[in-house]
Design an enzyme around this catalytic site. Structure first.
Site, short mmCIF file in Angstrom:
data_model
loop_
_atom_site.label_atom_id
_atom_site.label_comp_id
_atom_site.label_asym_id
_atom_site.label_seq_id
_atom_site.Cartn_x
_atom_site.Cartn_y
_atom_site.Cartn_z
CG ASN A 1 97.83 42.48 21.29
OD1 ASN A 1 98.37 43.58 21.43
ND2 ASN A 1 96.82 42.07 22.05
CE LYS B 1 98.21 40.52 24.89
NZ LYS B 1 97.61 39.55 25.80
CG HIS C 1 92.85 42.63 23.68
ND1 HIS C 1 93.06 42.28 25.00
CD2 HIS C 1 93.52 41.71 22.94
CE1 HIS C 1 93.82 41.20 25.04
NE2 HIS C 1 94.12 40.84 23.80
CD GLU D 1 95.50 41.76 27.68
OE1 GLU D 1 96.13 42.58 26.99
OE2 GLU D 1 95.80 40.54 27.71
CD GLU E 1 92.70 37.72 21.38
OE1 GLU E 1 93.82 37.34 21.00
OE2 GLU E 1 92.53 38.76 22.03
N GLY F 1 97.30 34.62 27.59
CA GLY F 1 98.46 34.81 28.46
C GLY F 1 98.56 33.76 29.56
CB SER G 1 98.06 30.21 25.13
OG SER G 1 97.97 30.96 26.34
P1 PGA Z 1 98.60 35.47 24.25
O1 PGA Z 1 97.70 36.79 23.97
O2 PGA Z 1 98.98 34.92 22.89
O3 PGA Z 1 99.76 35.95 25.05
O4 PGA Z 1 97.71 34.53 24.99
C1 PGA Z 1 96.80 36.86 22.92
C2 PGA Z 1 96.09 38.20 22.92
O5 PGA Z 1 95.79 38.71 24.00
O6 PGA Z 1 95.83 38.79 21.86
#
Ligand code: PGA
Length: 255
Positions: free
Chosen positions: A14, A16, A100, A102, A172, A178, A218
């Site tokens: 992803n 982003k 997601h 976000e 998630e 993140g 992460s």
């Molecule tokens: P990350 O993000 O691996 O940077 O924690 C995962 C995601 O948001 O899909």
């Protein structure tokens, strides 16, 4: 013959809102070159403006695919800024991330909107990667299963088993995205087992055994193998570590 877990494997990046067009094309080219004939499906979920070019880069690689990061809940028409399922399909996408955390946080996405996005994806032959997960407060209050079940219900309970057969899930935990804090393999496995039992009670055991349930939050080369070895973790949705060819390839190869 592949075991049920082998046939559920998937690793998706992803990206982003990262990487300009050339950097995105360079990353995809490097990953495709390094992976070669990869045994499990790998997906680049990239910013929409990159998807057409990425399709050309991934076309010759049998198991590498492209996906959107969002989809409109509408089929077409006067919806400025939106991207429809048929438009994603027309540039070669086969997957799309939906719900997601976000987008849930930045755009208040939930409930009927997410269910409509899932329907748009399925109607256009795209595989939704449906995301959900609890916040730190919700986990500390011991409510992670309740939150996960509610998010699964709102987006997916309206589907029948044959439609659900085309959906990928991504657990998630928001506190792990993140942040560098990964759920421990045991913590993630416990929720994944709960998700599998939710699938079984809603759609039957055979569907529960065939559905890919990814972990995200992460994931890095150093922890990917232990996470992917859990019985109910079928792969990962990778954010930060999908932006570096070496890290992403190492995660795919950790499987
Ligand atoms: P990350 O993000 O691996 O940077 O924690 C995962 C995601 O948001 O899909």
């Amino acid at each position: 013959m592949a075991t049920p877990k082998e046939s559920r494997r998937l690793v998706a990046g992803n990206w982003k809102m990262n990487l300009d067009h050339q950097a995105g094309c360079d990353l995809a080219t490097a990953v495709v070159g390094a992976l070669g004939d990869v045994a499990l499906p790998v997906v680049f979920c990239a910013p929409a403006i990159h998807l057409h070019a990425l399709h050309s880069i991934t076309e010759g690689a049998a198991n590498v695919h492209t996906g959107g990061q969002d989809i409109s809940s509408f089929a077409s028409g006067a919806h400025t800024g939106e991207i429809s399922g048929s438009q994603l399909k027309s540039v070669g996408c086969s997957y799309v991330i939906i719900g997601h955390s976000e987008r849930r946080a930045d755009h208040q996405e939930a409930g009927k909107l997410l269910a409509a996005k899932v329907d748009q994806a399925l109607e256009n032959g795209l595989t939704p990667i449906y995301c959900f997960g609890e916040t730190l407060d919700q986990r500390e209050a011991g409510n992670e299963e309740k939150v996960v079940a509610a998010q699964l219900e709102e987006g997916l309970a309206h589907l029948d088993a044959s439609a659900m057969n085309n959906v990928v899930l991504a657990y998630e935990p928001v506190w792990a995205i993140g942040t560098g804090v990964t759920a421990s393999p045991a913590q993630a496995q416990a929720v994944h087992a709960f998700i599998r039992s939710w699938l079984s009670s809603r759609f039957g055991e055979s569907l529960a055994n065939s559905t890919s349930v990814l972990y995200g939050g992460s994931v890095k080369p150093a922890n990917a193998n232990e996470l992917f070895n859990q019985p109910d973790i079928d792969g990962g949705l990778i954010g930060g570590a999908s932006l570096t060819s070496d890290d992403f390839v190492a995660i795919v190869n950790a499987y």
